[in-house]
Design a protein around this motif. Sequence first.
Motif, short mmCIF file in Angstrom:
data_model
loop_
_atom_site.label_atom_id
_atom_site.label_comp_id
_atom_site.label_asym_id
_atom_site.label_seq_id
_atom_site.Cartn_x
_atom_site.Cartn_y
_atom_site.Cartn_z
N ARG A 196 7.67 15.15 -9.40
CA ARG A 196 7.22 14.66 -10.70
C ARG A 196 5.70 14.60 -10.83
O ARG A 196 5.14 14.89 -11.89
CB ARG A 196 7.81 13.27 -10.97
N PHE A 197 4.99 14.20 -9.75
CA PHE A 197 3.57 13.90 -9.86
C PHE A 197 2.71 14.77 -8.94
O PHE A 197 1.51 14.54 -8.83
CB PHE A 197 3.31 12.42 -9.54
N GLY A 198 3.29 15.75 -8.26
CA GLY A 198 2.52 16.55 -7.32
C GLY A 198 2.62 15.98 -5.92
O GLY A 198 3.33 14.99 -5.67
N ALA A 199 1.91 16.58 -4.98
CA ALA A 199 1.99 16.16 -3.57
C ALA A 199 1.17 14.88 -3.35
O ALA A 199 0.05 14.91 -2.82
CB ALA A 199 1.50 17.28 -2.67
N VAL A 200 1.72 13.75 -3.75
CA VAL A 200 1.01 12.48 -3.63
C VAL A 200 1.75 11.50 -2.73
O VAL A 200 1.20 10.43 -2.38
CB VAL A 200 0.81 11.83 -5.02
N ALA A 201 2.97 11.80 -2.31
CA ALA A 201 3.78 10.85 -1.54
C ALA A 201 4.06 11.39 -0.15
O ALA A 201 4.32 12.58 0.03
CB ALA A 201 5.09 10.56 -2.26
N THR A 202 4.00 10.51 0.84
CA THR A 202 4.33 10.84 2.23
C THR A 202 5.06 9.66 2.85
O THR A 202 4.98 8.53 2.36
CB THR A 202 3.07 11.15 3.06
#
Length: 369
Positions: free
Chosen positions: A213-219
């Motif tokens: 949804r928001f791009g590669a921002v979560a890890t």
Amino acid sequence: MKPIPRCLYTLSLLLPLWASNTWAAQSLRDLVQVEGVRENQLVGFGLVVGLAGSGDSIQVKSAGQAVSNMLKQFDVKLPQSSDAKTKNVATVMVSAVFPPGYRKGQTIDVTVSSLGDAKSLRGGALLLSPLRAANGEVYALAQGNLVVGGLSATGASGSSVTVNTPTAGRIPNGATIEREIETDFDSAPNVRLSLRRPNFQTATNIVELINKRFGAVATTRDATSVEVQAPSNPTERVAFVARLQALNVDVGPETPKVIFNSKTGTVVIAQGVTVRPAAVSHGALKVVISEQSRVSQPAPFGRGETKVTPQSQVQVEQGNGRMFYWPGGARLQTLIDAINSTGATPDDIMAILQALDQAGAIDGELIVI
């Protein structure tokens, strides 16, 4: 109408849970907690005054000492030889929950509970009491009139009646926030989402959905938390977290559990619990011991003495043994039908399932609370 067995009724309350899908999507706000945005517990000590003779007795030394210390603040000193009368005063513990993000001047509810031997707090008023957090700092001040839902009355003969709990009450909006709890939610580079129930698959699903949804921002580094890069502007960050919480995430499968509540006799069996091939025999051995006293009375004008001789009677009853068999991979419905057909009570169900778990015949986790 044929009565419903107790065990069938207890387990039938759980039927709606079986229809739930293990992989059903749930709102992210129900699955995670935002680190730095949480409740904090506060506790304090105080005095409730204005009681109509239902306060602490003179044996509660802490009450007299608390009254003396309070009066000293107003330049009122009691003679050292006299004990402060606490008939209309009660020592209490005051507790409250500091909601996340509250600011100075906002009010919260407090709970007041008797610490001594007071009979009732009805009609009392809490004097100004500081509320402290785990670090010992004062974060709120509590004061106000108690709302007590319980009632206690005692007659001159000693007869008494008690309704609910008269030694505990609440003060709505009874505490005022005096110090704010600092948080780095608006300044940290990332927002950490802590899973309420750690699960590797759920954490993976959250990361994949957020990145989609928001791009590669979560890890994520484990099954417990997810790191999300968030906007540095506080207003944008709040809106971003609100959008995150609105996401629907597929929940990963968990080990099916069997929960026993030994206090209430409640048995909860989650969907997915299966059994391996097993044969179970369940019976009951009942031992009844009754005591009676017999009086041995000598004849009129006899020289013997009257004596009381105890007599014991022991009776052993062997219940009808029951034996039933479960095939391998039997599902929850088969398990319950088999147990209910024996007329077993919840206590019997606990004993049967515990024995099956010890035999390694249950594919699931057994938990006793």
